[in-house]
Enzyme design. Structure first.
Site, PDB file in Angstrom:
ATOM      1  N   LYS A 111       0.821  -1.208   0.000  1.00 32.13           N
ATOM      2  CA  LYS A 111       0.000   0.000   0.000  1.00 32.13           C
ATOM      3  C   LYS A 111       0.856   1.261   0.000  1.00 32.13           C
ATOM      4  CE  LYS A 111      -4.257  -1.612   0.137  1.00 32.13           C
ATOM      5  NZ  LYS A 111      -5.276  -1.283  -0.888  1.00 32.13           N
ATOM      6  N   LYS A 194      -4.258 -10.594  -7.718  1.00 36.31           N
ATOM      7  CA  LYS A 194      -5.394 -10.471  -6.827  1.00 36.31           C
ATOM      8  C   LYS A 194      -6.474  -9.618  -7.470  1.00 36.31           C
ATOM      9  CE  LYS A 194      -6.808  -8.464  -2.390  1.00 36.31           C
ATOM     10  NZ  LYS A 194      -6.385  -7.622  -1.240  1.00 36.31           N
ATOM     11  N   LYS A 197     -10.672  -3.948  -5.658  1.00 36.62           N
ATOM     12  CA  LYS A 197     -11.303  -2.704  -6.116  1.00 36.62           C
ATOM     13  C   LYS A 197     -10.263  -1.685  -6.544  1.00 36.62           C
ATOM     14  CE  LYS A 197     -15.108  -3.421  -2.837  1.00 36.62           C
ATOM     15  NZ  LYS A 197     -14.467  -4.495  -2.059  1.00 36.62           N
TER      16      LYS A 197
END
Length: 329
Positions: A111, A194, A197
């Site tokens: 992230k 993966k 969203k």
């Protein structure tokens, strides 16, 4: 009867990865376990969502959960921010969690790389908040995807650390609930590892048949195999992975044979894959269209779920405060 907990961030509608990674299992276990299911709107704050969209995203997840088969008469369904005890336990646990171990987590590093302008403290302590969600209800089992294994292991570590530090056997060490199978991670259609969203590579449970066909048609492929029984590239294996969860054994065997004999026609495979995905999602989508119009029912589910969750969470916080030495004058 075991206590089981599961939650998904409120960043929009649910997709196939959510459904096959955890939700489908959660539906199966409602009759056999004491189940808590929450919508993780606090977790979503790590990406600074638009305030105008936050509540709508929560509603979307609630609708999708109910449409997919979560039964509020069997399970406790609640919105994370409606249970303030979660953030209190999050604070207490953080006092026994170290920056070094948090900074080493795969999810934090990924992230931080993707959003370098927003590497916030909430992102760093994401595993602690997840642990608070789980330990708040002293869950025995957590249905998680492959990508959440590390976070669940950290929750077990935090539980042991708390118990050892205070000399108690209070928190359980939860395990993954996967019905004896390997944990599932549904890949994205763009060839990534993966479906997510933020990656923009999802097939949502609410997608129409035309939207699904369009998305599958754009899935990454190549010119096809040139040698019999060759190893599939990751982006091709991804398509087969999705097919294995939505198609019949006969369909899967057929396209494996097409690959192994160098007779693969990706157009045919994509058409079949889209058809099979539509077969899975159409009943869910029809229920979604009904539920999203019934605000009274949605409010009732959220209100009653929050009341039940707070009741159990209040007991946990009272116990934890006593263990840690907090006393009222």
């Amino acid at each position: 009867m075991d206590t089981v907990l599961s939650g998904i961030r409120s960043t929009g509608n649910l997709h196939l990865g959510n459904y096959y990674g955890a939700l489908r299992n959660f539906i199966k276990m409602q009759d056999e376990n004491n189940c808590y299911f929450f919508i993780a709107d606090l977790h979503s704050l790590t990406t600074h969502p638009d305030p105008a969209l936050l509540h709508g995203n929560v509603k979307n997840v609630l609708v999708d959960y109910l449409a997919a088969g979560i039964d509020p008469d069997k399970s406790v369904i609640y919105v994370q921010s409606d249970v303030p005890q979660v953030t209190e336990l999050y604070l207490y646990l953080n006092m026994h969690v170290y920056m070094g171990e948090l900074a080493k987590t795969t999810s934090f590093k990924d992230k931080a790389r993707k959003q370098p302008e927003n590497v916030n403290a909430g992102l760093l302590t994401y595993p602690t908040l997840m642990a608070a969600d789980i330990l708040m209800h002293n869950a025995d089992k957590v249905p998680v995807g492959k990508d959440q294994e590390q976070h669940l292991e950290m929750t077990r570590r935090f539980a042991r650390r708390f118990n050892n530090f205070y000399g108690v056997e209070y928190f359980k060490e939860p395990v993954a609930y996967n019905f004896g199978q390997d944990l599932i991670k549904i890949p994205g259609l763009d060839g990534s590892g993966k479906m997510g969203k933020s990656e923009g590579n999802c097939i949502y449970l609410s997608d129409s048949a035309k939207e699904i066909e369009k998305k599958v048609k754009r899935a990454l492929t190549d010119a096809g195999p040139t040698e019999p029984n060759s190893v599939k590239p990751d982006y091709i294996e991804n398509l087969f992975t999705i097919m294995r969860v939505v198609s019949t054994d006969e369909v899967i065997a057929h396209y494996e044979e097409m690959w192994n004999t160098c007779a693969m026609r990706y157009g045919d495979m994509k058409k079949q894959l889209a058809t099979d995905i539509i077969g899975v999602t159409t009943p869910i989508r029809e229920r979604i269209l009904e539920l999203e119009k019934d605000d009274d029912f949605l409010r009732k589910v959220a209100r009653e779920g929050a009341e039940k969750a707070r009741e159990n969470a209040s007991k946990t916080i009272a116990d934890v405060r006593k263990i840690m030495g907090f006393k009222s004058f």
